[in-house]
Design a protein around this motif. Sequence first.
Motif, short mmCIF file in Angstrom:
data_model
loop_
_atom_site.label_atom_id
_atom_site.label_comp_id
_atom_site.label_asym_id
_atom_site.label_seq_id
_atom_site.Cartn_x
_atom_site.Cartn_y
_atom_site.Cartn_z
N LEU A 146 5.65 39.72 70.01
CA LEU A 146 5.26 38.33 70.22
C LEU A 146 5.73 37.75 71.55
CD1 LEU A 146 6.02 36.93 66.63
CD2 LEU A 146 3.88 37.90 67.53
N ASP A 147 6.52 38.51 72.33
CA ASP A 147 7.05 38.00 73.59
C ASP A 147 6.14 38.28 74.78
OD1 ASP A 147 9.16 37.08 72.16
OD2 ASP A 147 10.57 38.64 72.78
N PHE A 148 4.91 38.66 74.49
CA PHE A 148 3.90 38.90 75.53
C PHE A 148 2.72 38.01 75.20
CE2 PHE A 148 0.78 41.92 77.67
CZ PHE A 148 1.27 41.71 78.94
N ALA A 149 2.52 36.97 76.00
CA ALA A 149 1.56 35.91 75.68
C ALA A 149 0.14 36.32 76.05
CB ALA A 149 1.95 34.63 76.39
N VAL A 150 -0.43 37.21 75.27
CA VAL A 150 -1.75 37.78 75.58
C VAL A 150 -2.83 36.72 75.73
CG1 VAL A 150 -3.58 39.28 74.72
CG2 VAL A 150 -1.20 40.03 74.61
N PRO A 151 -2.96 35.74 74.83
CA PRO A 151 -4.04 34.74 75.02
C PRO A 151 -3.95 33.98 76.33
CG PRO A 151 -3.16 34.63 72.79
CD PRO A 151 -2.24 35.52 73.56
N TYR A 152 -2.72 33.57 76.71
CA TYR A 152 -2.54 32.85 77.98
C TYR A 152 -2.90 33.75 79.17
CZ TYR A 152 0.03 29.23 75.45
OH TYR A 152 0.39 28.22 74.60
N LEU A 153 -2.42 34.99 79.12
CA LEU A 153 -2.67 35.92 80.22
C LEU A 153 -4.16 36.21 80.34
CD1 LEU A 153 0.31 38.34 79.56
CD2 LEU A 153 -0.02 37.03 81.65
N ALA A 154 -4.81 36.46 79.22
CA ALA A 154 -6.23 36.78 79.25
C ALA A 154 -7.05 35.61 79.80
CB ALA A 154 -6.71 37.16 77.85
N ASP A 155 -6.77 34.41 79.32
CA ASP A 155 -7.51 33.23 79.81
C ASP A 155 -7.29 33.01 81.30
OD1 ASP A 155 -8.50 32.80 77.30
OD2 ASP A 155 -7.15 31.13 76.81
N ALA A 156 -6.03 33.18 81.74
CA ALA A 156 -5.72 32.95 83.15
C ALA A 156 -6.42 33.97 84.04
CB ALA A 156 -4.22 33.01 83.37
#
Length: 409
Positions: A146-156
């Motif tokens: 959970l310490d890898f913010a995939v949704p934020y990274l993907a959107d960015a």
Amino acid sequence: MKFDTIIIGGGLSGMTCAIAQAQKGKRVAVVTAGESNLHFHSGSFDLLGYQQGQPVSDPVAAIAALPESHPYHRLGDVEQLAAQACQLLADAGVRTQGDAHHNHFRLSPIGKLVPTWLTMEDMFSVDSAEELKGKKIGLVNIVGFLDFAVPYLADALRDMGAEVTVRSFTTPLLENARRSPSEMRATNIAKYLDDDNHVKEVADRLNSITPRYCELLLLPAILGIANNRAVKLLKESVKTPLRFVATIPPSVPGTRIQSLLRRRFQQLGGTLLPNDTVKGGGFENNRLKYVCTEHLADTRLEANDFVLATGSFLGGGLSSDYYSVRESVFGLDVELNGAASRVDWTTDKLFDKQPYESFGVKADNQFRVSKDGTTIDNLYAIGSVLSGNDPQHLADATGVDLLTALAVL
């Protein structure tokens, strides 16, 4: 016990200074409580990232416009010190890429491109956002991490023009680790994956889930806690080029940096006193004669010179209450940079520049500190315990750590 130099604090600034002094043939001891700000490290080193809210292109050139109170103005040749810092890191096994005259960009844990000076060679970075347009990227995470913010990274990344495919994987070993939530932290996972067979198992999973059209895989930085052996093996075993992105702390790249710097220091003959804190010392004729630690209370540690590298508020080098700000070890003089009244320490808006962030120990042009208005001839301060820098708004913290550490003595 007698040394040439005793350094108080074992973070980036303390270990850099210790290695530099040991390379000169001095007998050096480092007293360190253990963890440091390196456990929050991004995998990059910032020299000067922002000015007036705008990204800096050429850090060396931009330093001239900093306030005169900034530590960089006491360094002399910044470019030369930056080159020395790069070499010191490389000699310790911290391999980086970057140029003091040209910032590039790292990817933050939530997907923001942040200007920076040096980036560890296996971490993801770009010269500009333009490189991401049309780039086919596979963003891969471990199931349950959970310490890898995939949704934020993907959107960015998509906002910057990249074509992003999200994938996840697990292995029997990692699935077993998920049974304990505390084990699914970056540094714990890195320990699980410090075995060649487990790394190859991860590589097999990555090869099986990666679409053929992917040009690059981005993974959380969860390999290589002590060295880059596991990272190198994974890169060799995966068919698609890959890079790593910093996670929410604790930081595996930062832990690796600390391990490598300590190893280098001890190889040079330095003495490391871990899990201990300096509780005070004895002054005589404007000099610090000795220090005492919590675990060596009956043993005086004597030296010709002492270096304070204890950090700012986060590291415990500075402490405060409602009425005053103090240097935590010796009660040294502190500069509040004009914020004399308590109400002047902060501003109302959280993300505005906060005056207290530039508070720190007062030091002269040689980084010698003072106590009760008197300069201490053999006690120096380096890194974020110094007054005048603003790491949150200038992105200069690691640069100040490295360069001031090389400038003293």
